[in-house]
Design an enzyme around this catalytic site. Structure first.
Site, mmCIF file in Angstrom:
data_model
loop_
_atom_site.group_PDB
_atom_site.id
_atom_site.type_symbol
_atom_site.label_atom_id
_atom_site.label_comp_id
_atom_site.label_asym_id
_atom_site.label_seq_id
_atom_site.Cartn_x
_atom_site.Cartn_y
_atom_site.Cartn_z
ATOM 1 N N LEU A 185 20.057 -10.390 -0.763
ATOM 2 C CA LEU A 185 19.756 -9.885 -2.109
ATOM 3 C C LEU A 185 21.029 -9.285 -2.708
ATOM 4 O O LEU A 185 21.693 -8.470 -2.066
ATOM 5 C CB LEU A 185 18.664 -8.806 -2.006
ATOM 6 C CG LEU A 185 18.295 -8.053 -3.275
ATOM 7 C CD1 LEU A 185 17.714 -8.987 -4.328
ATOM 8 C CD2 LEU A 185 17.290 -6.938 -2.958
ATOM 9 N N TYR A 194 24.069 0.081 12.463
ATOM 10 C CA TYR A 194 24.749 0.235 11.164
ATOM 11 C C TYR A 194 25.186 1.682 10.959
ATOM 12 O O TYR A 194 26.196 1.947 10.337
ATOM 13 C CB TYR A 194 23.842 -0.240 10.010
ATOM 14 C CG TYR A 194 24.159 -1.658 9.612
ATOM 15 C CD1 TYR A 194 23.947 -2.708 10.498
ATOM 16 C CD2 TYR A 194 24.737 -1.947 8.374
ATOM 17 C CE1 TYR A 194 24.273 -4.006 10.155
ATOM 18 C CE2 TYR A 194 25.066 -3.244 8.026
ATOM 19 C CZ TYR A 194 24.827 -4.267 8.923
ATOM 20 O OH TYR A 194 25.166 -5.553 8.575
ATOM 21 N N THR A 200 -2.196 5.138 8.520
ATOM 22 C CA THR A 200 -2.250 5.770 7.203
ATOM 23 C C THR A 200 -3.356 5.113 6.383
ATOM 24 O O THR A 200 -3.623 3.924 6.541
ATOM 25 C CB THR A 200 -0.880 5.589 6.504
ATOM 26 O OG1 THR A 200 0.130 6.126 7.364
ATOM 27 C CG2 THR A 200 -0.826 6.295 5.166
ATOM 28 N N TYR A 232 5.080 -7.813 15.650
ATOM 29 C CA TYR A 232 5.288 -6.636 14.797
ATOM 30 C C TYR A 232 6.066 -5.571 15.555
ATOM 31 O O TYR A 232 7.068 -5.045 15.073
ATOM 32 C CB TYR A 232 3.925 -6.102 14.360
ATOM 33 C CG TYR A 232 3.982 -4.936 13.391
ATOM 34 C CD1 TYR A 232 4.548 -5.080 12.127
ATOM 35 C CD2 TYR A 232 3.444 -3.692 13.732
ATOM 36 C CE1 TYR A 232 4.578 -4.017 11.230
ATOM 37 C CE2 TYR A 232 3.463 -2.628 12.836
ATOM 38 C CZ TYR A 232 4.035 -2.794 11.587
ATOM 39 O OH TYR A 232 4.065 -1.751 10.707
ATOM 40 N N ALA A 251 11.197 2.079 7.396
ATOM 41 C CA ALA A 251 9.806 2.311 7.762
ATOM 42 C C ALA A 251 9.572 1.684 9.125
ATOM 43 O O ALA A 251 9.469 0.463 9.251
ATOM 44 C CB ALA A 251 8.872 1.682 6.728
ATOM 45 N N ASP A 295 12.049 -12.200 -1.575
ATOM 46 C CA ASP A 295 11.778 -12.050 -0.143
ATOM 47 C C ASP A 295 13.039 -11.465 0.507
ATOM 48 O O ASP A 295 14.074 -12.127 0.558
ATOM 49 C CB ASP A 295 11.455 -13.433 0.446
ATOM 50 C CG ASP A 295 11.208 -13.378 1.938
ATOM 51 O OD1 ASP A 295 11.374 -12.294 2.546
ATOM 52 O OD2 ASP A 295 10.848 -14.424 2.508
ATOM 53 N N PHE A 339 0.833 -1.205 0.000
ATOM 54 C CA PHE A 339 0.000 0.000 0.000
ATOM 55 C C PHE A 339 0.873 1.264 0.000
ATOM 56 O O PHE A 339 0.863 2.036 -0.960
ATOM 57 C CB PHE A 339 -0.938 -0.074 1.217
ATOM 58 C CG PHE A 339 -1.520 1.240 1.663
ATOM 59 C CD1 PHE A 339 -2.118 2.097 0.757
ATOM 60 C CD2 PHE A 339 -1.476 1.599 3.015
ATOM 61 C CE1 PHE A 339 -2.651 3.322 1.184
ATOM 62 C CE2 PHE A 339 -2.011 2.794 3.440
ATOM 63 C CZ PHE A 339 -2.599 3.663 2.525
ATOM 64 N N ASP A 371 9.580 -7.099 -3.869
ATOM 65 C CA ASP A 371 8.425 -7.548 -3.066
ATOM 66 C C ASP A 371 8.259 -9.057 -3.232
ATOM 67 O O ASP A 371 8.554 -9.601 -4.302
ATOM 68 C CB ASP A 371 7.145 -6.827 -3.536
ATOM 69 C CG ASP A 371 6.133 -6.666 -2.412
ATOM 70 O OD1 ASP A 371 5.685 -7.695 -1.870
ATOM 71 O OD2 ASP A 371 5.790 -5.518 -2.066
#
Ligand code: UDP
Length: 315
Positions: A63, A161, A177, A147, A116, A58, A13, A33
């Site tokens: 990555l 970091y 939001t 969460y 985020a 994922d 979203f 994603d």
């Protein structure tokens, strides 16, 4: 040469709105994603743009990317309570391993990094409104802990970091939001109540509806995030709309906007549901010259129209 910006959770979203915003700056956008809660449909309209690339991956797994990456925005995570209660381990993994992988990439590429984070780091707050220097009141072993603690870990890892490796990091704490591309069935209060009022069903209010939230339109939020990316400050910044409302009032506002008179049905309050939530945005105002511009009436009216089109179109 134009900048390259990688957005994890770019199919979600908020992530999909960020992809659009950042493309608007002339950057190349790499959207990463795994679509557990995001969707390809959210970014389908961006494919004709040569600067947009989608990578199904994922981020909880390492990555590797060829070429330069100037900015990394780490937005991947289930974020609605219903989603993260159904995906507790993935939520913990993306907040911990996913953040570690994204930071590792930022270190390797010398990228700016924006995390985020969430108002959930404040838990069921004892300070109201919530300021960034409040440490929070979180139940680590409660159901929402998956969460809250994942994001608290993510913040700690981001600061480590920054301190140890000198990565240029930023942390945004996002409050509730809303707007287009929320999933109708994500279980959050706004899609639930709008869907119910359009379908003629009773509106489900949990508890007595006296708990409060403060809802920010996604266009305001992404404006604030894009400003924060280019400000050199590693401390957390709240972004949200301080206009606080009880959930019962909110349900009545939605009924007024949809012009319906559905019943309100009171259901049990979920475990550890925060009693109040409202951002203190003094820091964002000072640092970014930012404050939300879209009132709840305007934002809700637009969002109701967007959901109504989808429900009536059978999507
Ligand atoms: N809520 C509600 N009815 C619903 C869904 C949620 O009354 O159908 C309440 C929920 O208990 C909470 C608030 O609305 O107090 C916001 O819930 P949401 O899941 O949107 O997000 P949260 O702010 O809790 O992360």
């Amino acid at each position: 040469m134009s900048q390259t910006t990688l957005i994890t959770g770019g199919g979600g979203f908020i992530g999909s709105h960020l992809c659009e915003k950042i493309l608007g700056f002339g950057h190349k956008v790499l959207c990463v994603d795994n679509f557990v809660t995001g969707s390809r449909e959210n970014v389908a309209h961006l494919h004709p743009n040569q600067d947009f690339r989608l990578l199904h991956h994922d981020i909880s797994m390492p990555l590797e990317i060829d070429g330069p990456v100037d900015n990394i925005l780490h937005f991947a995570s289930p974020a609605s309570p219903v989603d993260y209660l159904q995906l507790p381990i993935q939520t913990l993994k993306v907040g911990s391993l996913g953040t570690h992988n994204a930071l590792g990439l930022a270190r390797l590429k010398g990228s700016r990094f924006l995390l985020a984070s969430t108002s959930e780091v404040y838990g069921d707050p004892e300070v109201h409104p919530q300021t960034e220097d409040y440490w929070g009141h979180v139940n680590p072993v409660g159901v929402r802990g998956v969460y809250d603690e994942a994001k608290r870990f993510a913040e700690a890892m981001t600061m480590a970091y920054h301190r140890v490796h000198g990565v240029r990091t930023r942390i945004v704490r996002i409050f509730n939001t809303y707007g287009p591309r929320m999933r109708l069935n994500d279980g959050r209060v706004l899609p639930n109540l709008i869907g119910q009022s359009i379908r003629g069903e009773p509106l489900t209010v949990y508890g007595d509806g006296s708990q409060t939230r403060s809802f920010c339109h996604v266009d305001d939020l992404v404006e604030g995030i894009s400003r924060l990316l280019f400000v050199d400050d590693s401390n957390p910044v709240n972004l949200g709309n301080p206009d606080e409302v009880t959930i019962l009032e909110f349900a009545r506002e939605i009924l007024a906007i949809t012009g319906t008179t559905n019943l309100i049905e009171f259901l049990p309050l979920p475990q550890d549901d925060p009693r109040v939530r409202r951002p203190d945005i003094s820091r964002a105002k000072k640092l970014l010259g930012w404050e939300p511009k879209i009132s709840r009436t305007v934002g809700l009216t637009r969002t109701v129209r967007w959901f109504a089109d989808r429900i009536q179109g059978g999507r």
